[in-house]
Design a protein around this motif. Structure first.
Motif, mmCIF file in Angstrom:
data_model
loop_
_atom_site.group_PDB
_atom_site.id
_atom_site.type_symbol
_atom_site.label_atom_id
_atom_site.label_comp_id
_atom_site.label_asym_id
_atom_site.label_seq_id
_atom_site.Cartn_x
_atom_site.Cartn_y
_atom_site.Cartn_z
ATOM 1 N N HIS A 72 0.844 -1.788 0.165
ATOM 2 C CA HIS A 72 0.198 -0.002 0.480
ATOM 3 C C HIS A 72 1.325 1.630 -0.042
ATOM 4 O O HIS A 72 0.783 2.485 -0.901
ATOM 5 C CB HIS A 72 -0.993 0.288 1.120
ATOM 6 C CG HIS A 72 -2.074 -1.681 1.087
ATOM 7 N ND1 HIS A 72 -2.489 -1.221 0.163
ATOM 8 C CD2 HIS A 72 -1.835 -2.027 2.348
ATOM 9 C CE1 HIS A 72 -3.801 -2.253 0.366
ATOM 10 N NE2 HIS A 72 -2.889 -3.296 1.421
ATOM 11 N N ARG A 75 2.257 1.970 -3.192
ATOM 12 C CA ARG A 75 1.111 1.744 -3.809
ATOM 13 C C ARG A 75 0.804 3.739 -4.127
ATOM 14 O O ARG A 75 0.701 4.737 -4.918
ATOM 15 C CB ARG A 75 -0.112 0.868 -4.433
ATOM 16 C CG ARG A 75 0.236 -0.067 -4.895
ATOM 17 C CD ARG A 75 -0.974 -0.865 -5.654
ATOM 18 N NE ARG A 75 -0.753 -2.042 -6.247
ATOM 19 C CZ ARG A 75 -1.017 -3.443 -6.461
ATOM 20 N NH1 ARG A 75 -2.655 -3.578 -5.612
ATOM 21 N NH2 ARG A 75 -0.813 -4.135 -6.645
ATOM 22 N N TRP A 76 1.002 3.922 -3.184
ATOM 23 C CA TRP A 76 0.393 5.920 -2.499
ATOM 24 C C TRP A 76 1.042 6.308 -3.240
ATOM 25 O O TRP A 76 0.350 7.353 -2.998
ATOM 26 C CB TRP A 76 0.129 5.231 -0.989
ATOM 27 C CG TRP A 76 -1.179 4.491 -0.780
ATOM 28 C CD1 TRP A 76 -1.882 3.898 -1.810
ATOM 29 C CD2 TRP A 76 -1.726 4.930 0.451
ATOM 30 N NE1 TRP A 76 -3.113 3.863 -0.616
ATOM 31 C CE2 TRP A 76 -3.258 4.607 0.361
ATOM 32 C CE3 TRP A 76 -1.919 5.942 1.315
ATOM 33 C CZ2 TRP A 76 -3.804 4.234 1.746
ATOM 34 C CZ3 TRP A 76 -2.535 5.716 2.432
ATOM 35 C CH2 TRP A 76 -3.391 5.182 2.843
ATOM 36 N N ILE A 78 2.491 6.172 -5.807
ATOM 37 C CA ILE A 78 2.588 6.313 -6.860
ATOM 38 C C ILE A 78 1.540 6.323 -7.633
ATOM 39 O O ILE A 78 0.725 6.146 -7.817
ATOM 40 C CB ILE A 78 3.585 5.093 -8.013
ATOM 41 C CG1 ILE A 78 4.816 4.027 -7.258
ATOM 42 C CG2 ILE A 78 3.233 4.533 -9.179
ATOM 43 C CD1 ILE A 78 4.880 2.500 -7.257
ATOM 44 N N GLY A 79 1.679 7.651 -8.557
ATOM 45 C CA GLY A 79 0.285 8.499 -9.359
ATOM 46 C C GLY A 79 0.427 7.147 -10.549
ATOM 47 O O GLY A 79 1.377 6.981 -11.320
ATOM 48 N N ALA A 150 -3.280 12.064 -10.229
ATOM 49 C CA ALA A 150 -2.571 11.282 -10.197
ATOM 50 C C ALA A 150 -1.628 11.501 -9.326
ATOM 51 O O ALA A 150 -0.769 11.592 -8.517
ATOM 52 C CB ALA A 150 -1.878 10.954 -11.471
#
Ligand code: ADP
Ligand code: ADP
Length: 228
Positions: A72, A75-76, A78-79, A150
């Motif tokens: 998480h 991913r947080w 990475i836009g 993003a």
């Protein structure tokens, strides 16, 4: 910095999408990946946020293997901007931009200020646009919102997979300019997939030419013109 080290990807049906794929993207650099359809561009992108796992080889972000990050957290940070415009249709523009900051539990005021700042950055008047629904915007404007959404939670890395290919030539050229300006201001590490050489040369700090799952050449646009 993002580093791909000797990646091989074989899909379950036997397709070898990447072989001996190695590439470094420095902090604050905009790297364009270009090559014909099927050469492995999307596979490469999806590996960065662990949507696809390599068959062998390693990927590092800031010298740490991506498997060592909490998924998480990874991913947080990475836009992701996709080709198809993917705004949530039942949310206003402001609500769309707020999705990831809300997941990250940012304070209301910080989210609102950030939304206004981003809209201004891409030339959309916040007082006019923040309450509108996606369908009330043109395709080019919607994709501009896709880009700033993003960026909203300030990720270090932004992945863009042919984000402008569904747009008309004028919106497309405008967005290419926007990306250059945005990147100069925000200094993010951006990986940008395209199959349009003019686009790759226009926006990339570096261009990575791919063919059949391999890197053919990585150079600045200027060097590519001199040594095609
Ligand atoms: P690009 O983005 O450059 O068009 P892709 O990374 O999508 O290339 O695909 C690289 C190769 O892997 C292609 O031959 C494609 O058909 C194949 N491929 C992609 N996804 C899968 C999958 N889920 N299963 C099997 N083969 C796939
Ligand atoms: P999951 O639903 O698997 O728990 P996450 O909570 O990590 O996934 O992320 C939810 C979705 O939001 C994912 O599709 C992710 O790629 C996307 N996402 C996460 N961070 C950002 C960001 N900074 N910008 C844009 N999209 C993001």
């Amino acid at each position: 910095m993002i580093e791909f080290s000797n990646i091989q990807k074989v899909y379950p049906d036997g397709t070898e999408a990447l072989k001996n794929f190695s590439l470094k993207v420095e902090d604050g650099e905009l790297m364009t990946l270009i090559g014909p359809s099927g050469c492995g561009k999307t596979t490469t992108m999806k590996m960065i946020n662990r949507l696809i796992e390599p068959t062998s080889g390693s990927i590092y972000i800031d010298d740490k293997d991506i498997n060592e990050y909490n998924i998480h957290e990874l991913r947080w940070n990475i836009g992701y901007v996709l080709q198809e415009i993917a705004l949530f249709p039942h949310m206003t523009i402001a609500e769309n931009i707020a999705v990831v900051p809300e997941m990250k539990k940012w304070k209301r005021k910080k989210i609102r200020d950030r939304g206004m700042e981003l809209l201004e950055m891409v030339g959309l008047d916040p007082s006019t646009y923040q309450k509108r629904m996606p369908r009330e915007l043109s395709g080019g404007q919607q994709q501009r919102i896709g880009v700033i959404r993003a960026l909203a939670a300030d990720p270090d890395i932004i992945l863009m997979d042919e984000p402008f290919s569904a747009l008309d030539p004028i919106s497309r050229e405008q967005l290419q300019k926007d990306i250059r300006i945005l990147q100069k201001e925000i200094k993010k590490t951006i990986v940008f997939v395209t199959h349009d050489m003019d686009e790759a040369m226009a926006i990339g700090d570096k261009v990575c030419l791919m063919k059949e799952g391999q890197v053919i050449q990585v150079d600045t646009p200027q060097q590519l013109i001199l040594n095609p």
